[in-house]
Design a protein around this motif. Structure first.
Motif, PDB file in Angstrom:
ATOM      1  N   LEU A 142      53.676  44.122  26.461  1.00  0.00           N
ATOM      2  CA  LEU A 142      54.901  44.521  25.764  1.00  0.00           C
ATOM      3  C   LEU A 142      56.130  44.198  26.620  1.00  0.00           C
ATOM      4  N   ASP A 143      57.171  43.642  25.996  1.00  0.00           N
ATOM      5  CA  ASP A 143      58.409  43.310  26.697  1.00  0.00           C
ATOM      6  C   ASP A 143      59.194  44.563  27.049  1.00  0.00           C
ATOM      7  N   ARG A 144      59.903  44.480  28.169  1.00  0.00           N
ATOM      8  CA  ARG A 144      60.748  45.590  28.583  1.00  0.00           C
ATOM      9  C   ARG A 144      61.953  45.703  27.666  1.00  0.00           C
ATOM     10  N   GLU A 145      62.155  46.877  27.129  1.00  0.00           N
ATOM     11  CA  GLU A 145      63.283  47.204  26.255  1.00  0.00           C
ATOM     12  C   GLU A 145      63.732  48.607  26.638  1.00  0.00           C
ATOM     13  N   THR A 177      65.355  55.274  33.998  1.00  0.00           N
ATOM     14  CA  THR A 177      64.507  55.190  32.809  1.00  0.00           C
ATOM     15  C   THR A 177      64.212  53.734  32.485  1.00  0.00           C
ATOM     16  N   ALA A 178      63.065  53.503  31.838  1.00  0.00           N
ATOM     17  CA  ALA A 178      62.687  52.158  31.403  1.00  0.00           C
ATOM     18  C   ALA A 178      61.774  52.300  30.196  1.00  0.00           C
ATOM     19  N   GLY A 179      61.678  51.242  29.412  1.00  0.00           N
ATOM     20  CA  GLY A 179      60.813  51.276  28.241  1.00  0.00           C
ATOM     21  C   GLY A 179      60.238  49.913  27.930  1.00  0.00           C
ATOM     22  N   TRP A 180      59.106  49.925  27.231  1.00  0.00           N
ATOM     23  CA  TRP A 180      58.428  48.700  26.830  1.00  0.00           C
ATOM     24  C   TRP A 180      57.891  48.876  25.421  1.00  0.00           C
ATOM     25  N   GLY A 181      58.175  47.903  24.531  1.00  0.00           N
ATOM     26  CA  GLY A 181      57.582  47.869  23.208  1.00  0.00           C
ATOM     27  C   GLY A 181      58.148  48.881  22.241  1.00  0.00           C
ATOM     28  N   SER A 182      57.525  48.882  21.048  1.00  0.00           N
ATOM     29  CA  SER A 182      57.901  49.828  19.998  1.00  0.00           C
ATOM     30  C   SER A 182      56.662  50.122  19.157  1.00  0.00           C
ATOM     31  N   PRO A 183      56.221  51.370  19.039  1.00  0.00           N
ATOM     32  CA  PRO A 183      56.836  52.526  19.689  1.00  0.00           C
ATOM     33  C   PRO A 183      56.752  52.381  21.203  1.00  0.00           C
ATOM     34  N   ALA A 184      57.766  52.851  21.852  1.00  0.00           N
ATOM     35  CA  ALA A 184      57.962  52.573  23.271  1.00  0.00           C
ATOM     36  C   ALA A 184      57.044  53.360  24.199  1.00  0.00           C
ATOM     37  N   ILE A 185      56.667  52.672  25.265  1.00  0.00           N
ATOM     38  CA  ILE A 185      56.128  53.324  26.452  1.00  0.00           C
ATOM     39  C   ILE A 185      57.365  53.627  27.284  1.00  0.00           C
ATOM     40  N   ILE A 186      57.602  54.883  27.605  1.00  0.00           N
ATOM     41  CA  ILE A 186      58.814  55.287  28.315  1.00  0.00           C
ATOM     42  C   ILE A 186      58.461  55.763  29.717  1.00  0.00           C
ATOM     43  N   LEU A 187      59.170  55.240  30.711  1.00  0.00           N
ATOM     44  CA  LEU A 187      59.040  55.675  32.096  1.00  0.00           C
ATOM     45  C   LEU A 187      60.339  56.358  32.487  1.00  0.00           C
TER      46      LEU A 187
END
Length: 163
Positions: free
Chosen positions: A62-65, A74-84
């Motif tokens: 999944l691309d970083r978004e 904070t960081a996120g990947w994909g949708s629904p997002a993986i959130i860090l």
């Protein structure tokens, strides 16, 4: 917790000791890709900024978004997002000897399943607490993304106890 137990043997690793492992209780990831920005102290903020620079562009394909509001914490990947989220507070569950824990590629995690089927994983035994949230949909695919976070976390967040 069937998801986690099923996946543990395939790519998560052996359980970690729960003492001194940290996590936070916050809302699960969702489709709107937003995340509350933590407010850690100066030391943890610097560690989290270093982590942000080390995070991968892709996690589990999944691309970083990054979520809104934009922050190095904070960081996120994909949708629904993986959130860090980095620099979160230690949750009370950390001290529960019955809490679910695991180790993925040398990083200890507290595992919390939410009522809606989402999961929150939070690192322990590190100088800053890092939380990763999976939506119910992402959790159904397994906990493989934790593998992608292990090397950057080990590089940026030294072992120890967060303040």
């Amino acid at each position: 917790m069937d998801f986690f137990r099923h996946r543990r043997a395939s790519f998560i690793g052996s359980p970690a000791l729960v003492l001194l492992i940290a996590a936070t209780g916050c809302s699960p990831a969702d489709d709107n890709a937003s995340a509350a920005v933590p407010s850690p102290g100066t030391k943890a903020t610097k560690l989290c900024q270093n982590l942000d620079k080390s995070l991968p562009r892709k996690v589990d394909g999944l691309d970083r978004e990054d979520p809104e509001p934009r922050s190095a914490l904070t960081a996120g990947w994909g949708s629904p997002a993986i959130i860090l989220r980095c620099g979160v507070r230690r949750p009370a569950e950390m001290l529960d000897p019955k809490a679910s824990t695991t180790v993925v590629n040398g990083v200890a995690w507290l595992v919390q399943e939410r009522d809606n089927g989402s999961y929150v994983f939070t690192t322990g035994l590190r100088r800053a607490y890092v939380e990763v949230r999976f939506s119910k949909e992402q959790a159904g695919k397994g906990a493989g993304p934790l593998v992608d976070f292990a090397a950057p976390i080990k590089k940026a967040i030294p072992e120890g106890i967060a303040d």
